[in-house]
Design an enzyme around this catalytic site. Structure first.
Site, PDB file in Angstrom:
ATOM      1  CG  ASP A 298      -2.212   0.729   1.034  1.00  0.00           C
ATOM      2  OD1 ASP A 298      -2.455   1.181  -0.087  1.00  0.00           O
ATOM      3  OD2 ASP A 298      -2.990   0.856   2.000  1.00  0.00           O
ATOM      4  CE  LYS A 347      -6.449   2.393   0.580  1.00  0.00           C
ATOM      5  NZ  LYS A 347      -5.244   2.238  -0.204  1.00  0.00           N
ATOM      6  CE  LYS A 390      -6.945  10.208   1.261  1.00  0.00           C
ATOM      7  NZ  LYS A 390      -6.116   9.003   1.453  1.00  0.00           N
ATOM      8  CE  LYS A 461      -2.450   3.494   2.864  1.00  0.00           C
ATOM      9  NZ  LYS A 461      -2.598   4.767   2.231  1.00  0.00           N
TER      10      LYS A 461
HETATM   11  P1  NAD Z   1      -8.337   3.076  -9.858  1.00  0.00           P
HETATM   12  O1  NAD Z   1      -9.557   2.381  -9.427  1.00  0.00           O
HETATM   13  O2  NAD Z   1      -8.460   4.362 -10.584  1.00  0.00           O
HETATM   14  O3  NAD Z   1      -7.448   2.125 -10.766  1.00  0.00           O
HETATM   15  C1  NAD Z   1      -7.401   0.748 -10.597  1.00  0.00           C
HETATM   16  C2  NAD Z   1      -7.451   0.084 -11.974  1.00  0.00           C
HETATM   17  O4  NAD Z   1      -7.285  -1.309 -11.785  1.00  0.00           O
HETATM   18  C3  NAD Z   1      -8.774   0.276 -12.683  1.00  0.00           C
HETATM   19  O5  NAD Z   1      -8.551   0.813 -13.969  1.00  0.00           O
HETATM   20  C4  NAD Z   1      -9.364  -1.137 -12.778  1.00  0.00           C
HETATM   21  O6  NAD Z   1     -10.078  -1.334 -13.958  1.00  0.00           O
HETATM   22  C5  NAD Z   1      -8.104  -1.972 -12.719  1.00  0.00           C
HETATM   23  N1  NAD Z   1      -8.241  -3.360 -12.254  1.00  0.00           N
HETATM   24  C6  NAD Z   1      -9.015  -3.869 -11.265  1.00  0.00           C
HETATM   25  N2  NAD Z   1      -8.803  -5.187 -11.131  1.00  0.00           N
HETATM   26  C7  NAD Z   1      -7.856  -5.518 -12.037  1.00  0.00           C
HETATM   27  C8  NAD Z   1      -7.199  -6.715 -12.378  1.00  0.00           C
HETATM   28  N3  NAD Z   1      -7.471  -7.876 -11.789  1.00  0.00           N
HETATM   29  N4  NAD Z   1      -6.253  -6.682 -13.350  1.00  0.00           N
HETATM   30  C9  NAD Z   1      -5.947  -5.522 -13.981  1.00  0.00           C
HETATM   31  N5  NAD Z   1      -6.557  -4.364 -13.715  1.00  0.00           N
HETATM   32  C10 NAD Z   1      -7.485  -4.354 -12.744  1.00  0.00           C
HETATM   33  O7  NAD Z   1      -7.459   3.252  -8.528  1.00  0.00           O
HETATM   34  P2  NAD Z   1      -6.189   4.165  -8.268  1.00  0.00           P
HETATM   35  O8  NAD Z   1      -6.632   5.443  -7.655  1.00  0.00           O
HETATM   36  O9  NAD Z   1      -5.327   4.198  -9.465  1.00  0.00           O
HETATM   37  O10 NAD Z   1      -5.490   3.335  -7.098  1.00  0.00           O
HETATM   38  C11 NAD Z   1      -4.947   2.069  -7.396  1.00  0.00           C
HETATM   39  C12 NAD Z   1      -4.637   1.294  -6.139  1.00  0.00           C
HETATM   40  O11 NAD Z   1      -3.651   1.994  -5.397  1.00  0.00           O
HETATM   41  C13 NAD Z   1      -5.833   1.100  -5.200  1.00  0.00           C
HETATM   42  O12 NAD Z   1      -5.805  -0.188  -4.649  1.00  0.00           O
HETATM   43  C14 NAD Z   1      -5.570   2.084  -4.105  1.00  0.00           C
HETATM   44  O13 NAD Z   1      -6.122   1.708  -2.861  1.00  0.00           O
HETATM   45  C15 NAD Z   1      -4.055   2.039  -4.048  1.00  0.00           C
HETATM   46  N6  NAD Z   1      -3.515   3.227  -3.392  1.00  0.00           N
HETATM   47  C16 NAD Z   1      -3.683   4.463  -3.951  1.00  0.00           C
HETATM   48  C17 NAD Z   1      -3.164   5.573  -3.306  1.00  0.00           C
HETATM   49  C18 NAD Z   1      -3.260   6.954  -3.893  1.00  0.00           C
HETATM   50  O14 NAD Z   1      -2.892   7.905  -3.253  1.00  0.00           O
HETATM   51  N7  NAD Z   1      -3.716   7.116  -5.099  1.00  0.00           N
HETATM   52  C19 NAD Z   1      -2.512   5.415  -2.087  1.00  0.00           C
HETATM   53  C20 NAD Z   1      -2.366   4.147  -1.552  1.00  0.00           C
HETATM   54  C21 NAD Z   1      -2.852   3.062  -2.234  1.00  0.00           C
END
Ligand code: NAD
Length: 505
Positions: A298, A347, A390, A461
């Protein structure tokens, strides 16, 4: 920068530095501690040749995937864009390696700082070749518009580069992510045979490497947060059991674990950017055998970074945090996915553990286990109007002198993917660098770092550590660890902040 020292040698391929590591061994004698300082000799050998690197993102078409790819292209082609605030130049703000500096020494009494990326030879992010998978078939230009992260004018300028990039079909196990993601899953590898899935992903990696003439590939999960798999030693406990469970298409094998296995089997390091328990013991064994790294879990972007700083400040000042109550309003697809309880639970777990070691270190404030059990509450609400900006609202209540209270109410707008993209880049660049470093302890054979790359904890994280090694969450300690490692490898002296050379010449 060039280091001139009898303890450092450099030829065309390697930089070798000799380092006397000073530590203190503590023995307990009744209620007394006996401290015995000791010195251990380490040699660090860094391969200074820069490889051609490819990165495959799982979830390439998501907010993070599109922002990272577009942001790097904007830097690579120096694309400027206009907004109501004027004309903008691309930059790498938020990247530890590209935009932060390290003190390398003093010139007379002046402290000298250089960019982090210049201390050891590192890959230029603009030279990385990107590819990846998504369960949504949208090309990256359309996916970037869907994400609503990047300014409109920049989206338009990036369109010719991004519309050619289309994610590969991916594996989709609906039981592991929220049901509300089903409507975007139009790019899915058919069937339920998990071994076939593994083999297709392996072939994708091998083809990508060959077609782009790459020296190495790194995989990173930035797809949706999955629910935790129900971990069982008979299913996930060893490499052999894990592969057998994949062969039998066991329902508790997640898509992310299939990707992690495929990476290891293709000789690629794997980074997990989401909180779920992807890196099960069998994956670690596969990585160990393949001589690659795994890192997770994370990304540590906005709220948690701040939390680990504030709690460290309070505990370091002898002030006792008693409650941390965190609200998150999230309006992006990540928030939509987290609105399902099973995904939220993953999370919640990673957000909650991030101050544990900081509290545990101070037995003056927390003499008993019971007192360590502070009121740490995490609430995440999906509010579409918030988009990718956010809102994190945290209340910190701490006990001060004579039973008084100090309360902080912090309102933090975290532009999620604009914080995450540079951090993902750092994870990739540092992972690649650590693949080129070996060490030798007391003249033993050179070896690589441990399989679980806990050196990267500054960026995670819920940092995963090698078994038996305690996790450090304090942001300043995590950063010092990274900074000191690259300095030591470069043959520079670690800064203990006494500044005696400035005070007394
Ligand atoms: P998002 O939902 O915009 O992007 C995730 C993508 O993954 C989507 O396009 C979805 O279609 C795709 N997906 C889902 N299952 C899949 C699979 N099995 N194979 C391939 N693709 C798949 O999310 P995001 O904002 O880009 O965040 C991505 C991840 O990062 C999340 O799990 C989020 O919790 C984690 N994260 C993000 C942040 C941040 O600050 N943006 C911080 C910590 C963790």
């Amino acid at each position: 920068m060039k280091v001139q020292s009898t303890t450092t040698q450099q030829d065309d391929h390697f930089l070798i530095s000799n380092y006397d590591y000073k530590s203190t061994n503590i023995e307990k004698n009744g209620d007394k501690y006996i401290a015995k300082p000791q010195i251990t000799n380490f040699k660090f050998k860094t391969d200074t040749r820069i490889p051609k690197v490819g990165v495959m993102l799982v979830g390439w078409g998501g907010n993070n995937g599109t922002t990272l790819t577009g942001g790097i292209l904007a830097n690579k082609f120096n694309i400027t864009w206009n907004s109501r605030r004027g004309t903008h130049q691309p930059n790498f703000y938020g990247s530890l390696t590209q935009s932060s500096v390290i003190k390398i020494g003093t010139c007379n009494t002046e402290e000298v700082f250089v960019p982090f990326k210049d201390v050891l030879p590192m890959v230029n992010p603009c030279d990385i070749v990107f590819g990846g998978w998504d369960i949504s078939s949208m090309n990256l230009a359309d996916a970037m518009s869907r994400a609503q992260v990047v300014e409109y004018d920049l989206q338009q300028k990036l369109r010719p580069y991004l519309e050619k990039l289309v994610p590969l079909p991916s594996i989709y196990y609906p039981d592991f992510i929220a049901a509300n993601q089903g409507d975007r899953a139009d790019n899915v590898i058919p069937g339920n045979n998990k071994l076939e899935h593994l083999n297709i992903i392996r072939k994708n990696i091998a083809d990508f490497k060959q077609q782009n003439n790459l020296d190495k590939v790194i995989l990173l999960w930035t797809a949706n947060t999955e629910r935790f798999c129900v971990e069982d030693p008979n299913i996930h406990g060893t490499a052999e059991k894990l592969l057998k469970s994949i062969e039998s298409s066991h329902p508790e094998i997640s898509a992310s674990t299939i990707f992690a296995c495929a990476a290891c089997l293709e000789g690629c390091s794997f980074i997990n950017g989401s909180p779920q328990n992807t890196i099960v013991p069998g994956v670690i064994e596969l990585a160990e055998k393949a001589g690659v790294f795994v890192a997770g879990d994370d990304f540590k972007t906005g709220q948690t970074k701040f939390k680990t700083c504030l709690v460290e400040y309070l505990v370091g000042a002898g002030i006792k945090p008693k409650a941390i109550i965190s609200y998150n309003h999230l309006g992006n697809n990540d928030g939509k996915n987290l609105s399902q309880e099973s995904c939220f639970k993953s999370k919640e777990r990673s957000k909650k553990t991030c101050v544990d070691d900081i509290l545990e270190s101070n037995k003056v404030l927390y003499p008993t286990e019971e007192e360590l059990n502070i009121d740490h509450t995490i609430v995440i609400k999906y509010c579409p109007e918030t988009g990718d900006s956010k809102k994190a609202m945290d209340e910190y209540i701490a006990e001060i002198f004579l039973g008084g209270r100090q309360t902080f109410a912090v309102y933090n707008v975290c532009e999620d993917s604009l914080l995450a993209a540079p951090l993902i880049m750092d994870l990739l660049l540092l992972c690649e660098l650590f693949e080129r470093i070996q060490f030798s302890k007391d003249s033993s054979e050179y070896q690589r770092f441990d399989t679980v790359l806990s050196w990267l904890s500054y960026l995670m994280k819920a940092p995963k550590s090698e078994s038996g090694i305690t996790t450090i969450n304090s942001l300043s300690r995590q950063r010092a660890m990274l900074e000191n490692l690259v300095k030591v490898c470069a043959g520079l002296t670690i800064d203990d902040n006494l500044r005696l050379e400035v005070r007394y010449g």
